[in-house]
Design a protein around this motif. Structure first.
Motif, PDB file in Angstrom:
ATOM      1  N   VAL A 416       0.836  -1.200   0.000  1.00 21.48           N
ATOM      2  CA  VAL A 416       0.000   0.000   0.000  1.00 21.48           C
ATOM      3  C   VAL A 416       0.875   1.256   0.000  1.00 21.48           C
ATOM      4  N   LEU A 417       1.958   1.234   0.774  1.00 25.20           N
ATOM      5  CA  LEU A 417       2.863   2.376   0.834  1.00 25.20           C
ATOM      6  C   LEU A 417       3.401   2.708  -0.550  1.00 25.20           C
ATOM      7  N   PHE A 418       3.865   1.685  -1.274  1.00 31.93           N
ATOM      8  CA  PHE A 418       4.460   1.928  -2.589  1.00 31.93           C
ATOM      9  C   PHE A 418       3.396   2.182  -3.645  1.00 31.93           C
ATOM     10  N   ASP A 419       2.220   1.575  -3.508  1.00 35.78           N
ATOM     11  CA  ASP A 419       1.135   1.885  -4.445  1.00 35.78           C
ATOM     12  C   ASP A 419       0.764   3.360  -4.349  1.00 35.78           C
ATOM     13  N   TYR A 447       4.204  -6.803   5.735  1.00 34.34           N
ATOM     14  CA  TYR A 447       3.547  -5.986   6.745  1.00 34.34           C
ATOM     15  C   TYR A 447       4.527  -5.675   7.870  1.00 34.34           C
ATOM     16  N   VAL A 448       4.677  -4.395   8.191  1.00 35.40           N
ATOM     17  CA  VAL A 448       5.620  -3.939   9.221  1.00 35.40           C
ATOM     18  C   VAL A 448       4.951  -2.860  10.066  1.00 35.40           C
ATOM     19  N   TYR A 449       5.594  -2.552  11.197  1.00 33.73           N
ATOM     20  CA  TYR A 449       5.166  -1.419  12.017  1.00 33.73           C
ATOM     21  C   TYR A 449       6.010  -0.208  11.651  1.00 33.73           C
ATOM     22  N   CYS A 450       5.363   0.863  11.216  1.00 31.05           N
ATOM     23  CA  CYS A 450       6.091   2.097  10.955  1.00 31.05           C
ATOM     24  C   CYS A 450       5.088   3.253  10.895  1.00 31.05           C
ATOM     25  N   ASP A 451       5.614   4.456  10.808  1.00 35.07           N
ATOM     26  CA  ASP A 451       4.782   5.642  10.639  1.00 35.07           C
ATOM     27  C   ASP A 451       4.552   5.831   9.149  1.00 35.07           C
ATOM     28  N   PHE A 452       3.340   5.493   8.696  1.00 37.18           N
ATOM     29  CA  PHE A 452       3.034   5.520   7.258  1.00 37.18           C
ATOM     30  C   PHE A 452       3.272   6.911   6.687  1.00 37.18           C
ATOM     31  N   VAL A 453       2.765   7.940   7.385  1.00 36.23           N
ATOM     32  CA  VAL A 453       2.841   9.305   6.861  1.00 36.23           C
ATOM     33  C   VAL A 453       4.297   9.755   6.728  1.00 36.23           C
ATOM     34  N   ARG A 454       5.110   9.498   7.780  1.00 43.86           N
ATOM     35  CA  ARG A 454       6.501   9.964   7.744  1.00 43.86           C
ATOM     36  C   ARG A 454       7.327   9.159   6.739  1.00 43.86           C
ATOM     37  N   MET A 455       7.098   7.851   6.658  1.00 41.09           N
ATOM     38  CA  MET A 455       7.837   7.052   5.683  1.00 41.09           C
ATOM     39  C   MET A 455       7.471   7.494   4.267  1.00 41.09           C
ATOM     40  N   ASN A 456       6.196   7.749   4.035  1.00 40.46           N
ATOM     41  CA  ASN A 456       5.769   8.241   2.730  1.00 40.46           C
ATOM     42  C   ASN A 456       6.407   9.591   2.432  1.00 40.46           C
ATOM     43  N   GLN A 457       6.534  10.437   3.466  1.00 44.76           N
ATOM     44  CA  GLN A 457       7.151  11.754   3.293  1.00 44.76           C
ATOM     45  C   GLN A 457       8.620  11.622   2.905  1.00 44.76           C
ATOM     46  N   VAL A 458       9.332  10.702   3.550  1.00 47.00           N
ATOM     47  CA  VAL A 458      10.745  10.462   3.230  1.00 47.00           C
ATOM     48  C   VAL A 458      10.898  10.059   1.770  1.00 47.00           C
ATOM     49  N   THR A 491      13.040  -6.519  10.730  1.00 45.37           N
ATOM     50  CA  THR A 491      13.626  -6.777   9.419  1.00 45.37           C
ATOM     51  C   THR A 491      14.292  -5.501   8.936  1.00 45.37           C
ATOM     52  N   GLU A 492      15.434  -5.637   8.303  1.00 45.86           N
ATOM     53  CA  GLU A 492      16.183  -4.473   7.816  1.00 45.86           C
ATOM     54  C   GLU A 492      15.727  -4.173   6.392  1.00 45.86           C
ATOM     55  N   VAL A 493      14.974  -3.089   6.233  1.00 52.25           N
ATOM     56  CA  VAL A 493      14.389  -2.726   4.946  1.00 52.25           C
ATOM     57  C   VAL A 493      15.321  -1.752   4.223  1.00 52.25           C
ATOM     58  N   HIS A 494      15.628  -2.073   2.972  1.00 49.01           N
ATOM     59  CA  HIS A 494      16.488  -1.230   2.137  1.00 49.01           C
ATOM     60  C   HIS A 494      15.657  -0.673   0.981  1.00 49.01           C
ATOM     61  N   ILE A 495      15.706   0.638   0.797  1.00 45.03           N
ATOM     62  CA  ILE A 495      15.013   1.303  -0.306  1.00 45.03           C
ATOM     63  C   ILE A 495      16.034   2.177  -1.029  1.00 45.03           C
ATOM     64  N   LYS A 538      16.233  13.590   6.513  1.00 41.20           N
ATOM     65  CA  LYS A 538      17.296  13.050   7.379  1.00 41.20           C
ATOM     66  C   LYS A 538      16.823  12.967   8.825  1.00 41.20           C
ATOM     67  N   HIS A 539      16.119  13.977   9.309  1.00 49.91           N
ATOM     68  CA  HIS A 539      15.630  13.969  10.686  1.00 49.91           C
ATOM     69  C   HIS A 539      14.647  12.820  10.916  1.00 49.91           C
ATOM     70  N   ILE A 540      13.778  12.571   9.943  1.00 42.90           N
ATOM     71  CA  ILE A 540      12.795  11.486  10.091  1.00 42.90           C
ATOM     72  C   ILE A 540      13.499  10.136  10.119  1.00 42.90           C
ATOM     73  N   VAL A 541      14.439   9.929   9.205  1.00 40.60           N
ATOM     74  CA  VAL A 541      15.158   8.654   9.164  1.00 40.60           C
ATOM     75  C   VAL A 541      15.964   8.459  10.448  1.00 40.60           C
ATOM     76  N   ASP A 542      16.587   9.525  10.946  1.00 35.65           N
ATOM     77  CA  ASP A 542      17.314   9.432  12.217  1.00 35.65           C
ATOM     78  C   ASP A 542      16.368   9.068  13.355  1.00 35.65           C
ATOM     79  N   ALA A 543      15.170   9.648  13.350  1.00 40.07           N
ATOM     80  CA  ALA A 543      14.190   9.328  14.391  1.00 40.07           C
ATOM     81  C   ALA A 543      13.788   7.864  14.330  1.00 40.07           C
ATOM     82  N   MET A 544      13.870   7.259  13.148  1.00 37.65           N
ATOM     83  CA  MET A 544      13.573   5.830  12.987  1.00 37.65           C
ATOM     84  C   MET A 544      14.799   4.957  13.257  1.00 37.65           C
TER      85      MET A 544
END
Length: 842
Positions: A416-419, A447-458, A491-495, A538-544
């Motif tokens: 869903v995130l990538f769609d 399926y993972v736990y993350c902040d959808f809005v912030r990951m989408n923003q990154v 899981t270590e996700v690489h994009i 960068k701030h969002i990724v650091d927060a993650m």
């Protein structure tokens, strides 16, 4: 007038003399005890040093042996015992040369060695070596070849019967002893330490390269034994016979020498290391003299310490002044940066504002020209969206700098995130006619736990820059894969987002994540932006607790690699089972073909692939396939034309599914007319493939997909809680045009009252503003949810100018079903309403 002189008080003089005497006595005692225990310290240090040196040499020796034994084992395991004797000999010689062995021999059951490759041997230590081979134990020994060069031998069990009937029980390989010596004793040429490896009978195996005047053809025991150390030499031989470690200090021809001897595993060898005390004693005496001089110098220095204290205070004060100046310059630099930022923002904000005001004026002046008005409204909409992006960046950075940015973790589908990401970015890519592709590598966790809005923003920040700085007809590519995390629950996700854009230099790379920074190159002076997008990213990724790796070359493009550890969400209980089809994947990207092949295999489907479009038809004609996955954009054409050729030349009506990262609405009819059976949107997650293929698993006659019904809003009634009349007018006109009936509540209290006095089911949904007089939207939603009514679960959508993820979290906690930020995007509102109507229906 009588002249007076200052006389130091007697107590001060006495104290000073006592201080001097105390210092002298203290330094004298230190010197005495230092000199007294120095020799013992040398012995202790030598023992520790020699022990550590030998242990290191043993470990190095064992590492070399283990490596060579692994090579020999791998070589032995690779030999096929079903080969003929000539073939086996040839294969053994070949594999030995590949592993840098310079000889190979077969050991047969009668105790003899049969040469296979390399020189002949004059085997030494034959008794222990042969016994080890008979008992099937690995063994290391040495020998001399026919040229007189020493060879290190290894053996490993191997069963094979020769043509003569002799049984091969082991394979023996060898390499020059000089290699082992160089590995073990490299760096010893300028050291006092002398190391040798000897046999238990005293003969030498290998030594370091230094010439010590020793005859290495004679016995170590004979050459090193003196009248003074004869007993110690006998003790050394006794310990060697028992395979025990031995250390001592004896008198040799080089004087007093420290000796340390240790056995080497898998052999009959001993490592003996010696260290003469003569040079060390000389160094010790020199050190003692130096110590004395240092003590005297220290005494003088100590007397000057008081003066140095005052000097230190002075320098400290001076450093404080310099630091204050540095902080001042830093503050001025920050002020200049913000001033430059405000200057840039003034330009970037006034640019869309100028377009909005100017186009509004033009539209009002040309009310009768519908085409002109439509053009003006389109430009106003685009400029407004751009202005909204600038405002969001500034607000996001403000929250980050104040430490108020938080992450809201929830279950997120990567599909869903990538769609959503693809849906947002497609129009921009299409406008610049860029090539766009998404590759998924062996992704098992969807399926993972993350902040959808912030990951989408990154991802949207990075991808938008890729589109912005890549010229027309350029390429943009996204790769997604996972690696095991140190935490089994994560899981270590690489994009990876890469492009063929203009790139940037190393100077800009160092500051790309700084706030208010934009590349000032002439190549990008016309590109607008706040200079905050990458800083926010960068701030969002650091927060993650993640990281971003950046690589770029001017004129060639850029690559952004995002790495984050995400917690795996619970299994969604989805089972993807399809018939055991044979499928053909046709795509010019080999990596995509391989990853799709792997994903299909997990669903029980066997798949082949071709990357050359010229091979598609021959492959289909020569094979038996149930379905074809065909990429829309190929290296020399497109999938639609290939589909036409397949339909013309192959009678079998095999289903052909078109895969693409693009919106296929514009070419959908052409594709269907060419014989395309269906479409699958990239990226190709397992769930995407299953959704696209499952329709073809139904019985014959039922493969036609049901036509999707467009949502019908006519008759749906909405309650809009909004205190601003202009916002109500905008919402009313947009939603009424879609077919809704709307009623207006001007604050939260009125909204609760209108809902509470209405019949059950009267309102189909509520659009709730947050900041309203008398009562805010959060409290209003809570009161509605608490009512004793069958429709208390009516969909409530927050529609507010509070646009941060924290605001979305508060809305969810208050019982709302969705959070829609203002300004209103009618497509977003309709999509949210449709999703909630569907959820309530289910």
């Amino acid at each position: 007038m009588r002249k007076t002189t200052r006389v130091l008080p007697k107590k001060m003089v006495a104290s000073f003399i006592a201080f001097i005497v105390t210092i002298l006595i203290t330094f004298g005692l230190i010197f005495y005890f230092t000199n007294a225990i120095g020799q013992d310290t040398i012995y202790e240090i030598d023992d520790i040093y020699m022990r550590g040196l030998n242990e290191k040499s043993q470990q190095h020796f064992q590492t070399i042996v283990d490596l060579r034994m692994m090579q020999l084992k791998a070589m032995t395991d690779s030999l096929d015992t079903h080969l003929s004797e000539d073939e086996l000999v040839e294969e053994a010689a070949r594999t030995a040369q590949l592993r840098d062995f310079n000889l190979v021999q077969f050991y047969v059951s009668d105790g003899s060695l049969i040469p296979v490759y390399g020189p002949l041997l004059n085997l030494e230590e034959s008794h222990p070596f042969v016994n080890a081979l008979i008992s099937d134990k690995t063994q290391i020994a040495s020998s001399v070849d026919e040229s007189g060069n020493r060879i290190i031998l290894f053996s490993y069990p191997f069963d094979y019967v020769l043509n003569s009937g002799e049984k091969v029980t082991s394979i023996v390989v060898g390499f020059p002893a000089e290699e082992l010596a160089q590995s073990l004793f490299s760096g010893d040429e300028h050291s006092l330490v002398n190391s040798v490896i000897i046999r238990k009978n005293g003969t030498y195996v290998i030594r370091n390269s230094r010439d010590n005047g020793i005859d290495y053809t004679k016995s170590y025991f004979d050459q090193m034994t003196t009248d003074e150390n004869r007993d110690q030499m006998n003790e050394l031989m006794s310990k060697m016979a028992k395979d025990e470690t031995f250390s001592t200090i004896w008198n040799s021809k080089d004087g007093e020498t420290y000796i340390y001897a240790t056995p080497l595993a898998n052999s009959q060898w001993y490592l003996i290391t010696s260290l003469p005390f003569g040079p060390i004693s000389a160094n010790m005496n020199r050190m003692t003299r130096l110590t004395l001089l240092l003590m005297i110098g220290g005494y003088v220095v100590f007397l000057l310490a008081v003066l140095l204290v005052f000097w230190g205070y002075y320098t400290y004060s001076k450093a404080q002044i310099i630091e204050a100046q540095r902080l001042k310059e830093k503050a001025e630099k920050a002020s200049r940066a913000k001033s430059e930022f405000l200057s840039n923002m003034s330009h970037d904000i006034r640019t869309p504002m100028n377009a909005i005001i100017g186009m509004a004026h033009i539209g009002l002046s040309n009310c009768t020209d519908q085409n002109r008005v439509r053009h003006c409204l389109k430009q106003i909409q685009l400029s407004g969206n751009h202005l909204l992006g600038l405002i969001n960046d500034v607000l996001d950075m403000s929250k980050i700098e104040s430490g108020k940015m938080t992450l809201n973790y929830d279950v997120v589908s990567l599909k869903v995130l990538f769609d959503d990401l693809v849906a947002v970015i497609q129009p921009q890519i299409k406008a610049k006619n860029q090539k766009f592709d998404i590759i998924i590598h062996h992704l098992e966790t969807e399926y993972v736990y993350c902040d959808f809005v912030r990951m989408n923003q990154v991802l949207l920040n990075i991808l938008s820059n890729a589109v912005k700085f890549t010229p027309e007809n350029g390429s943009i590519r996204i790769e997604l894969y996972e690696r095991p995390s140190e935490n089994a629950q994560d899981t270590e996700v690489h994009i990876i987002v890469s492009d063929t854009g203009i790139g940037f230099d190393e100077k800009f790379k160092k500051v790309i994540f700084d706030s208010f920074v934009r590349d000032d190159s002439k190549r990008v002076t016309r590109t607008e932006g706040s200079g905050l997008g990458m800083a926010i990213t960068k701030h969002i990724v650091d927060a993650m607790d993640g990281q971003i790796v950046v690589d770029s070359q001017v004129g060639k493009g850029s690559t952004f690699h995002v790495i984050v550890d995400l917690k795996k969400a619970p299994d969604q209980k989805e089972v993807y089972e399809l018939p055991h089809w044979n499928m053909l994947i046709a795509d010019d990207d080999k990596l995509l073909c391989e990853t799709t092949q792997f994903t299909l295999a997990q669903m029980g489907i066997r798949a082949d692939y071709v990357t050359d479009e010229a091979q598609i038809l021959p492959t289909l004609k020569n094979g038996s396939y149930d379905i074809v996955l065909l990429d829309w954009i190929l290296a020399k054409g497109n999938g639609i034309e290939v589909a036409r050729q397949i339909r013309r030349e192959i009678a079998d009506p095999i289903p052909i599914l078109l895969i693409s990262a693009y919106d296929w609405s514009e070419f959908e009819q052409e594709a269907l007319d060419s014989g395309i059976s269906g479409f699958i949107q990239k990226p190709l997650f397992m769930s995407s493939l299953y959704a696209g293929l499952s329709g073809f698993a139904a019985p014959a006659g039922s493969q036609e997909p049901a036509e999707s019904e467009a949502p019908v809003w006519v008759g749906k009634r909405l309650l809009v809680a909004e205190d601003n009349e202009l916002n109500w007018e905008i919402a009313h006109d947009l939603l009424e045009e879609a077919g809704f009936m709307l009623e207006w509540a001007q604050d939260g209290v009125e909204a609760v009252s209108m809902f509470g006095h209405s019949p059950a089911g009267y309102y189909d949904a509520i659009l709730m503003d947050i900041r309203m007089p008398r009562q805010d939207g959060y409290e209003s939603a809570r009161q509605i949810r608490a009512m004793d009514r069958p429709d208390a679960d009516v969909p409530i959508l927050a529609m507010t100018a509070d646009a941060f993820s924290e605001d979305a979290r508060k809305a969810k906690e208050a019982g709302m079903d969705a959070h829609i930020p203002k300004p209103i995007d009618i497509d977003v509102v309709l999509s949210a309403l449709q999703a909630n109507f569907k959820k309530n229906k289910e």
